[in-house]
Structure formats: C-alpha cells, structure tokens
Scaffold this active site. Structure first.
Site, PDB file in Angstrom:
ATOM      1  N   GLY A 153       0.823  -1.215   0.000  1.00  0.00           N
ATOM      2  CA  GLY A 153       0.000   0.000   0.000  1.00  0.00           C
ATOM      3  C   GLY A 153       0.849   1.254   0.000  1.00  0.00           C
ATOM      4  O   GLY A 153       1.712   1.424  -0.872  1.00  0.00           O
ATOM      5  N   GLU A 154       0.629   2.120   0.992  1.00  0.00           N
ATOM      6  CA  GLU A 154       1.354   3.405   1.044  1.00  0.00           C
ATOM      7  C   GLU A 154       2.856   3.235   1.234  1.00  0.00           C
ATOM      8  O   GLU A 154       3.612   4.201   1.123  1.00  0.00           O
ATOM      9  CB  GLU A 154       0.792   4.294   2.159  1.00  0.00           C
TER      10      GLU A 154
ATOM     11  N   ASP B  36      -5.679  -4.115  -8.124  1.00  0.00           N
ATOM     12  CA  ASP B  36      -5.971  -4.629  -9.462  1.00  0.00           C
ATOM     13  C   ASP B  36      -5.340  -3.737 -10.530  1.00  0.00           C
ATOM     14  O   ASP B  36      -4.792  -4.238 -11.515  1.00  0.00           O
ATOM     15  CB  ASP B  36      -7.486  -4.703  -9.662  1.00  0.00           C
TER      16      ASP B  36
ATOM     17  N   GLY C 248       4.679   1.070  -0.601  1.00  0.00           N
ATOM     18  CA  GLY C 248       5.287   0.576  -1.819  1.00  0.00           C
ATOM     19  C   GLY C 248       5.149  -0.918  -1.995  1.00  0.00           C
ATOM     20  O   GLY C 248       4.203  -1.534  -1.493  1.00  0.00           O
TER      21      GLY C 248
END
Lengths: 304, 304
Positions: free
Chosen positions: A206-207, A237, A209
């Site tokens: 996620g945030e 996706d 990487g």
C-alpha cells in the site's frame, strides 16, 4: 498475441471519508484490464455479468479498446455486487454487502479469439476459477500472473496452492504473504512462497510501496506519497494490470523489466486512488502517466 | 571542525524473541555517536553517566575515536537505565523499567574543545536539554539535526515547538509526524511540520524505509529487507548518527547529499538491529558498510 485478464466485472458501492457512491462499475477484472490498456493494445477480458450491467457500463471498458468477447452476460442474472466502507485511515475497510449473484456459478469461457494469449492475469477470484481459466488455454502463456487475497487462504488454501504451482508471478499484500507462508519476516515468507511455484513474488504494501522477489534478488519500489487517498478500491488490481501490461509491451521477462513493471503498476495504482472507482482511469492520459513515472524516478533516485 | 552529538549514555536491559540481556551499554547518544564515527573522525559526545558506568563501558565509545570530554560523570550517581521487552512482531515494545537517575538533573556542559561544532545532533532527550545544548554553543552550527519521540509531544509539546524553530532537520517516525502535525496524510503532515522551523523532515518508517521532505521535493529511501531483526533498540539513533555523519563528511548541504545521507543512515541502522545493543556496531568494518550500501543501491535501482 494478446494479454488476457480474468477477473470480476461488478458493481461497487463505496463509502470513504470523502463521500459515498451509488452502484458504480468495479471489479478486479475491470480495474486490471483498464489499467493494462494504457500500456498494451491487445487486452482481452474474461468475466461474467448479469443483464443489469448495461451497455453504458460495458462501454467504460470497451472505450479503452479492451476486448469483452470473453465476458458472459447471464440472462436474467444480476452482476456481482460489493458494498464497503473505508475507515479514516483508508487502510482498513468493512464489507457492508457481498452479493455473489452471477459469480456464484461462474464458469469462465475462453473465446477462440483469446487463444493467442501470451500474457495471462488471473485476477482475484476463487482458485478453482483461476485454475479452470488456465486449463482452458490451449497453449501455456509466456507469463502467468496471479492475484489473490486472504479470503481464499482462509477457505480454499489447498486449491490456491494447487494453482500456484502453475504461476510465474504472485501478487499479494504483506499480511497475505505472512498468512500463506507462516513466516513473519517478509524475506523468509518470500523464500517459502517461491518454493510453492511462483518464480517471482510481489508483496504489495500500500502506502509503503512494493517488494519484488525473484532470481535471488530483491527490489523495493516506493509508493508515491499522496496528500489524499480518495478511494483505495481497485488499487491492487490496477497495479496488477499495469504490471502485466508493461511486460506484455516489452515482451522480455527478466528482473530488470520486472522492476520497471512494478513501477508502472505502482504509477497506475497511484492514479486509481485519486477518484472513486474507475473514474480516474477513465480520464487518464498517456502524458499524465509519463509525468507520474518521472515523479517515481525522482522519488527513488539517489547517487551513491 | 567537529560533529557534536548530545544524547543519553545509558544501560539497557533488553528482551526480544531471540533472547535477553543483562545491563548492556545503550542510550541514544551512544548509538548515534558510534554510528557517526564510521563516517567522520571528529565526533564529540555530550551526555551524563553515573559512577556505575565504568571505564570498560566508556571504552566501547572511545575505542571508535569518539571524544567523551563532554560526558559528565556524576559522583555516587547511577546511569540512566531502561529495560524493555519487544513483542513478536518487533514493531512494538513494552517498557519494563525506566530509571532516570543522573539524567533527572542533566545540565549539558559543552567543553571549550567542542566549540568548533559545525554539525550538531540533538539526540532524543527533553526539549529543554536540547535547547540548552544549542544555546551553549557560541557559534550557530552549520546544520542542526534533532531527533525526538512521542513522549515529549505528550508532556512537553510547547518546549519541543520552541526548539524546533532552531532546527534544520527533524527526524521522527510516522506516528510522531501525525501526532506533531495533527494530519494523517504524511504529505500533509510534512507540510505542516516544515512550517514549524525545520527545513528538512525525515519520517522514519522502520521496515518500510524513510521519507525525506524538503526543498519542495520528496525522497523515498527503502529499508533493507532483513530475514531477522534481532534487536531494534538504537536503530533510530544509529540512523540519525549515520545521517549526520555522512553530511559532516561531505560538508555541503543540499537535497542530493541529504538523500545519500538518508541511505547511509539506513545502512547503519540495518547493521544495528542485527545484534543486541551496540554489539554489531562494535565489530562493524568499513568494508561491510560499503557492501551494504551496494545492496541498497541494487535494492532501489530501476531504469525508466
């Protein structure tokens, strides 16, 4: 030669701290195919929808040149529907409603025109449907990428492990890597998972990487720090679609191209979260993607 | 010209899933000074210890060439002592014991020989002690780096904000950046914090690397994926020491050098966690650091 994406084509109703939507177009297959379409022009989608989906909504997908011959429309059926609400931190969400509808008996059909598949993305779905899709391709694709989630590890781990034996690249998040491997350390988790079949493993954080493991190497891709994450739906996706879309474009599979593919995937995902659902991908331009890639280069570059 | 580090010199007793220690040498000042000593040869430490610290322990610091004239030894006093236990995920810990001892009335003394200070690291301590240290330097250093933690935000926010006005670089973790700014998004948090005084902000994210903000730019440094984190104690201090040590070495302050400094800090921190306390830093060689830096380059490099 083509890139085939198998995945859900669905309706989502989303609530985030920034607002809420009625039923809008979503689904793993939709996000992945749209994302891939920016990098490769022969993207073909396999999925299932109900009669309620409607031509207008299908056109969101076809307008980007995605072939939808492989999308079955079930007469009288209703499309898969998911409703969810994101918490303030945007990293966790509650599922409000899941209506499988036509997805319940989904039996993927591969049209003859899809048999030129060279790159296959098995989007998040039951491992059995993923396996069936793979089995129905007459020639083994050059590259098979599989995306999955903790839900399938909870209820269908054996099926998942069976399909993993036939996969080149697995994309999962850090929690899922820990669950699948039984190891807390991501380095150890990767070693275990790479024994299960995949030659490459991408751990999405996620945030924070993403990490790419394979060929005895590790690559750490940054995530673009964003002032606002408007709606995280579909980011994973879009990542997978951008990843395989880039590889379909460059054709050669090696660690160098895999690294670039992870950055392309991250760039596409960073756009996806800027608006609700597929909205941002609908208006996205190649110029914007180029500029975003430059931002990733600048973000990660140092000279030691 | 020299690099002055102000910080605690202490005893730690640590328990991790890998084992536990009796009282061993620790403290933010110790870790930071040892780390900096690998990159710069004029490192001078300001701190306070009790008579119980002992010459053998002090020698762990002096053996790396660190000047300890600025360490006060309080007659009959006992050194600061912290005991803690890390949870299985190594990201959270419980404090078992905190005995301030000589730290309670710490009044930092800057020896005359330290007045050539060009680079100053104000290690994690009360904001008042950090301010006093700064005030007792006759010439404003070329670069002031401050490290702090949530504890001081809880009980001394006004003092912290006062000293931040005089600081060039602030290093904190992501939770602390959110607490200090009142913003959840790290991009927004950075914008708020950079209005408080610091020209540069480093947000440490542990296993997820670090973000550097400043000059209107952002740099995302990876963390080295490790199979084992043996003991996280001192990693943030080793990071800060490596960071300022590199800048003291290259002397020029700009975003390019700051980025490299973050990578050097990350490399030193990655060694620190491999063994208990300062053990790994005691045996570390320059060859090992060079090899680790190459690993960081390989980890982050892509070619788009």
């Amino acid at each position: 030669m083509s890139l085939v994406v198998m995945g859900t084509v669905a309706f989502d109703a989303i609530e985030t701290p920034f607002g809420k939507t009625d039923k809008i177009v979503g689904g793993a297959g939709t996000f992945a195919a749209l994302s891939a379409s920016f990098l490769y022009d022969q993207v073909k989608l396999v999925g299932v929808i109900g009669e309620d989906f409607g031509d207008d909504n299908l056109q969101i997908i076809t307008s980007k040149g995605v072939d939808v011959e492989g999308i079955q429309i079930i007469e009288g059926g209703k499309s898969f529907f998911w409703a969810g609400k994101y918490h303030n931190d945007m990293n966790s969400r509650d599922t409000i409603t899941t209506e499988l509808n036509v997805l319940e008996n989904f039996d993927p059909i591969i049209p003859e025109s899809y048999q030129d598949c060279e790159f296959l993305l098995l989007g998040n779905a039951t491992p059995q449907v993923q396996m069936t899709t793979l089995n129905r391709l007459k020639n083994k694709p050059k590259l098979v990428v599989l995306d999955t989630m903790n839900f399938w590890m909870d209820i269908a781990m054996d099926d998942l492990k069976a399909v993993l034996k036939h996969v080149d690249v697995l994309t999962i998040n850090d929690g899922e890597a820990r669950q699948l491997s039984g190891e807390y350390s991501l380095v150890k988790a990767a070693a275990v998972i790479l024994e299960m079949g995949p030659k490459y493993l991408i751990i999405k954080k996620g945030e924070h990487g993403a990490l790419l493991f394979g060929e005895g190497q590790i690559f750490s891709a940054p995530a673009l720090p964003l002032a606002e994450v408007f709606d995280p739906t579909g980011a994973g996706d879009a990542f997978a679609g951008g990843f395989i879309g880039y590889l379909a474009k460059v054709k050669t599979i090696n660690f160098t191209n895999m690294k670039n593919a992870v950055v392309y995937g991250s760039a596409l995902a960073s756009f996806c979260v800027e608006k609700f659902g597929t909205e941002r991908l609908q208006t996205l331009t190649h110029e914007e993607i180029e500029a975003r890639l430059k931002a990733f280069v600048s973000l990660a570059k140092f000279d030691i």
